[in-house]
Design a protein around this motif. Structure first.
Motif, mmCIF file in Angstrom:
data_model
loop_
_atom_site.group_PDB
_atom_site.id
_atom_site.type_symbol
_atom_site.label_atom_id
_atom_site.label_comp_id
_atom_site.label_asym_id
_atom_site.label_seq_id
_atom_site.Cartn_x
_atom_site.Cartn_y
_atom_site.Cartn_z
ATOM 1 N N LEU A 128 0.916 -1.143 -0.075
ATOM 2 C CA LEU A 128 -0.030 -0.001 -0.061
ATOM 3 C C LEU A 128 0.654 1.239 -0.194
ATOM 4 O O LEU A 128 2.131 1.141 0.386
ATOM 5 N N GLY A 196 -10.803 3.868 8.766
ATOM 6 C CA GLY A 196 -10.536 2.907 8.157
ATOM 7 C C GLY A 196 -11.243 2.769 6.647
ATOM 8 O O GLY A 196 -10.427 2.432 5.638
ATOM 9 N N THR A 197 -12.357 3.284 6.485
ATOM 10 C CA THR A 197 -13.184 3.166 5.305
ATOM 11 C C THR A 197 -12.610 4.263 4.268
ATOM 12 O O THR A 197 -12.239 3.908 2.937
ATOM 13 N N GLU A 199 -9.563 5.714 4.172
ATOM 14 C CA GLU A 199 -8.236 5.246 3.846
ATOM 15 C C GLU A 199 -8.383 4.163 2.766
ATOM 16 O O GLU A 199 -7.352 4.108 1.903
ATOM 17 N N ARG A 200 -9.269 3.025 2.875
ATOM 18 C CA ARG A 200 -9.200 2.354 1.961
ATOM 19 C C ARG A 200 -9.622 2.555 0.547
ATOM 20 O O ARG A 200 -9.334 2.257 -0.322
ATOM 21 N N GLN A 201 -10.819 3.323 0.794
ATOM 22 C CA GLN A 201 -11.045 4.063 -0.764
ATOM 23 C C GLN A 201 -9.920 4.891 -1.253
ATOM 24 O O GLN A 201 -9.834 4.990 -2.466
ATOM 25 N N TYR A 203 -6.711 4.566 -1.139
ATOM 26 C CA TYR A 203 -5.803 3.557 -1.570
ATOM 27 C C TYR A 203 -6.317 3.046 -2.873
ATOM 28 O O TYR A 203 -5.564 2.980 -3.910
ATOM 29 N N ALA A 204 -7.562 2.679 -3.010
ATOM 30 C CA ALA A 204 -8.219 2.065 -4.034
ATOM 31 C C ALA A 204 -8.163 3.146 -5.409
ATOM 32 O O ALA A 204 -7.767 2.795 -6.529
#
Length: 267
Positions: A128, A196-197, A199-201, A203-204
């Motif tokens: 990541l 967390g949500t 941050e994941r979005q 990175y995507a």
């Protein structure tokens, strides 16, 4: 002005050096290995202008440092398809071909930064992005909310080395010469997005952006190829380096003497 002075200095230096050098092909080869920013365009123009230079091998890099031709407020048509024209008197390193000067496509600094990324390396490592990518995105929201606009200056690497969001913000605000933001406000922004949500979005989204790296880089390389075509020289672009080891892996090769066989670097 500085760009033009560098071009004159490089041209004069190469001409002086090549006068006392004779290659097996009866001339001099100009080599630029990872020529940073404007330097690749400078080398190409030097190659055209210097008669002692018979061939060139150039690998560009650091696209985010490229000087683009300035835009004017003139338009070819009114309405939704209006097109901005280039200022023909500006000093620049992109675009340098006649075609892209006639039909210009400009890049933002973010786009040029994207062209300098390493998609194959990221794909191979399967890791990541660094945590400061998330910090920068949250800090971006903080700037808009607290100051109403974004400063033209860049945060740079100093803030990127910060170990946490609080120190990232403090370092970045100081670098941008903005007034300080209270500790509770900084903490509130971190808590707001640190579920967390987001941050994941983020990175995507970053991975999707990386897919455009080669698209933008290709247009820059095509502009350089077309510039040589404009001067009746047939260039080639070859994949020379392993893109995982050296992301700027494409080399631009051209020669003036048809009887001089160029070396083969690979596919």
């Amino acid at each position: 002005k500085q760009w033009y002075q560098r071009r004159v200095a490089i041209t004069a230096g190469v001409s002086s050096l090549s006068e006392g050098f004779i290659s097996p092909c009866g001339g001099t080869m100009l080599v630029g290995l990872h020529a940073c920013g404007d330097l690749t365009s400078l080398l190409l123009q030097t190659f055209i202008k210097c008669p002692q230079l018979k061939s060139i091998v150039a690998v560009g890099c650091c696209y985010h440092l490229i000087t683009q031709k300035e835009r004017t407020q003139s338009y070819m048509t009114d309405g939704p398809h209006k097109k901005q024209l280039c200022d023909p008197n500006s000093i620049h390193a992109y675009p340098i071909s006649k075609y892209l000067q006639q039909y210009p496509l400009y890049f933002t600094r973010n786009a040029l930064n994207l062209a300098s990324q390493a998609p194959e390396r990221m794909s191979t490592s399967r890791s990541l992005p660094a945590k400061n990518l998330f910090y920068r995105a949250v800090f971006h929201v903080l700037l808009q909310d607290e100051f109403g606009s974004l400063p033209a200056r860049n945060v740079g690497h100093s803030a990127s080395a910060a170990p946490d969001f609080f120190r990232y913000c403090k370092t970045a605000l100081k670098k941008l010469k903005l007034c300080d933001v209270s500790d509770p406000v900084i903490q509130s922004y971190y808590e707001r997005f640190n579920d967390g949500t987001v941050e994941r979005q983020l990175y995507a989204f970053h991975q999707l952006r990386i897919l455009l790296t080669r698209v933008i880089e290709s247009l820059i390389l095509i502009d350089r190829m077309l510039f040589l075509h404009d001067n009746e020289i047939e260039p080639s672009i070859l994949g020379l380096f392993d893109p995982v080891v050296s992301p700027r892996c494409y080399v631009l090769v051209a020669e003036k003497l048809r009887h001089c066989t160029m070396p083969t670097f690979g596919k």
